[in-house]
Write an enzyme that holds these catalytic residues in place. Structure first.
Site, PDB file in Angstrom:
ATOM      1  N   HIS A 108       0.826  -1.202   0.000  1.00 50.85           N
ATOM      2  CA  HIS A 108       0.000   0.000   0.000  1.00 50.85           C
ATOM      3  C   HIS A 108       0.860   1.251   0.000  1.00 50.85           C
ATOM      4  O   HIS A 108       2.014   1.243   0.423  1.00 50.85           O
ATOM      5  CB  HIS A 108      -0.933   0.009   1.208  1.00 50.85           C
ATOM      6  CG  HIS A 108      -0.219   0.118   2.529  1.00 50.85           C
ATOM      7  ND1 HIS A 108       0.452  -0.936   3.114  1.00 50.85           N
ATOM      8  CD2 HIS A 108      -0.073   1.169   3.375  1.00 50.85           C
ATOM      9  CE1 HIS A 108       0.979  -0.550   4.262  1.00 50.85           C
ATOM     10  NE2 HIS A 108       0.683   0.733   4.445  1.00 50.85           N
ATOM     11  N   ASP A 110       0.544   4.948   1.667  1.00 51.65           N
ATOM     12  CA  ASP A 110      -0.218   5.439   2.809  1.00 51.65           C
ATOM     13  C   ASP A 110      -1.326   6.409   2.415  1.00 51.65           C
ATOM     14  O   ASP A 110      -1.103   7.380   1.663  1.00 51.65           O
ATOM     15  CB  ASP A 110       0.711   6.133   3.809  1.00 51.65           C
ATOM     16  CG  ASP A 110       1.440   5.159   4.710  1.00 51.65           C
ATOM     17  OD1 ASP A 110       0.963   4.015   4.846  1.00 51.65           O
ATOM     18  OD2 ASP A 110       2.474   5.537   5.276  1.00 51.65           O
ATOM     19  N   HIS A 268       4.664   0.120   0.388  1.00 57.80           N
ATOM     20  CA  HIS A 268       5.384  -0.664   1.391  1.00 57.80           C
ATOM     21  C   HIS A 268       4.476  -1.747   1.964  1.00 57.80           C
ATOM     22  O   HIS A 268       3.255  -1.720   1.790  1.00 57.80           O
ATOM     23  CB  HIS A 268       5.968   0.210   2.504  1.00 57.80           C
ATOM     24  CG  HIS A 268       4.975   1.093   3.198  1.00 57.80           C
ATOM     25  ND1 HIS A 268       4.501   2.262   2.641  1.00 57.80           N
ATOM     26  CD2 HIS A 268       4.366   0.980   4.405  1.00 57.80           C
ATOM     27  CE1 HIS A 268       3.646   2.832   3.463  1.00 57.80           C
ATOM     28  NE2 HIS A 268       3.540   2.073   4.538  1.00 57.80           N
ATOM     29  N   ARG A 283       5.739   6.826  14.065  1.00 56.49           N
ATOM     30  CA  ARG A 283       5.717   7.351  12.699  1.00 56.49           C
ATOM     31  C   ARG A 283       5.191   8.777  12.676  1.00 56.49           C
ATOM     32  O   ARG A 283       4.194   9.094  13.324  1.00 56.49           O
ATOM     33  CB  ARG A 283       4.825   6.483  11.822  1.00 56.49           C
ATOM     34  CG  ARG A 283       4.785   6.909  10.364  1.00 56.49           C
ATOM     35  CD  ARG A 283       3.816   6.069   9.568  1.00 56.49           C
ATOM     36  NE  ARG A 283       2.430   6.384   9.905  1.00 56.49           N
ATOM     37  CZ  ARG A 283       1.386   5.676   9.487  1.00 56.49           C
ATOM     38  NH1 ARG A 283       1.567   4.604   8.755  1.00 56.49           N
ATOM     39  NH2 ARG A 283       0.165   6.026   9.841  1.00 56.49           N
TER      40      ARG A 283
END
Length: 292
Positions: A108, A110, A268, A283
């Site tokens: 995917h 993000d 990723h 993150r």
């Protein structure tokens, strides 16, 4: 192993594959968060390699947020809330008490369900499994470049819908799922986007993509029955390009290792093979522009 490439000034970059990814040396990200010239070097390397990796980075959460904010304003996530003391810093902690979920272990890009998906992310490992729990990144510019010419012609001008309801929302009760979609209506993006800084053409469909919105045209179908299999098979083929190893780099996490990636040109996949071990990540995602 390829020869290390010395950047313009102080940062050494060691490419990890022929397509994507480089490990950086001789740099402290806490210092980069405070130094404009070092940050400019870092950004140049990011545009070149698409994802950068570092080990033994001992910066604070405030420095983590400050580094990411040099790229642009930070975003919140509607499902994973920010750290209350550091807005924009999301804790992704997986331990024995974590509920099972299957959001990360899919290829995917993000938050493409946003009208303006993230420009990129700075991700730090807090606690790593002794083995397993790697993350894979994929060069989607290479994935587009190597498509057959007839496929490139076929997808030229196509647009697709991206949905949080069909991904994060799918496991929610119906009322909550509809509420989530009300806050984040499906976004529509080009199937092939242009990178706003490098000009690269990028294949821009992923696990959040549900369907094409302008496939049903006289050029593509004889009659209505052609629409569903033709569009679905093509979308499945395009999404599958992220699984090609030649476009990938795989990173093994250790405590205080960091990945910085360009979300516009990569996908990723967080490998969830480590249970019952623990993996804790933090993150900071950077607000991006509208794909074109």
């Amino acid at each position: 192993m390829s020869t290390p490439v010395r950047a313009a000034s102080t940062i050494t970059a060691q490419p990890l594959t022929c397509s994507i990814g480089a490990e950086l040396f001789d740099v402290d990200l806490g210092e980069v968060a405070r130094d404009r010239e070092l940050f400019a070097e870092l950004k140049t390397l990011l545009l070149k390699h698409k994802v950068l990796f570092l080990r033994d980075q001992h910066f604070t959460r405030a420095e983590h947020v400050a580094l990411a904010a040099r790229f642009g304003p930070l975003e919140d996530h509607p499902v994973a809330a920010s750290d209350p003391d550091h807005p924009g810093l999301v804790r992704i902690y997986k331990d024995l008490d974590s509920p099972p979920e299957h959001y990360e272990n899919a290829y995917h890009c993000d938050a493409t369900w946003r009208e303006n998906p993230p420009m990129g992310c700075v991700l730090r490992n807090v606690e790593a499994p002794p083995v397993g729990g790697d993350t894979i990144w994929v060069d989607m510019a290479a994935a587009y470049e190597k498509l057959p010419a007839e496929v490139k012609a076929r997808i030229d001008g196509l647009r697709a819908r991206h949905s949080i309801e069909a991904s994060f929302g799918a496991a929610l009760p119906e009322e909550q799922r509809h509420e989530l979609k009300g806050r984040f209506p499906d976004a529509e993006h080009p199937v092939v986007r242009t990178h706003p800084e490098t000009g690269e053409r990028i294949l821009f469909v992923n696990a959040f993509t549900t369907h094409f919105v302008n496939y049903h045209t006289p050029r593509n179908i004889r009659c209505g029955i052609d629409y569903a299999p033709g569009a679905a098979n093509l979308l499945s083929y395009l999404i599958s390009q992220a699984t090609v190893p030649e476009y990938q780099v795989r990173w093994r996490w250790t405590p205080n290792s960091v990945a910085i990636w360009d979300n516009r040109s990569t996908q990723h996949y967080a490998v969830q093979d480590y249970w019952p071990a623990v993996r804790k990540m933090e993150r900071a995602g950077i607000i991006g522009d509208r794909p074109f």
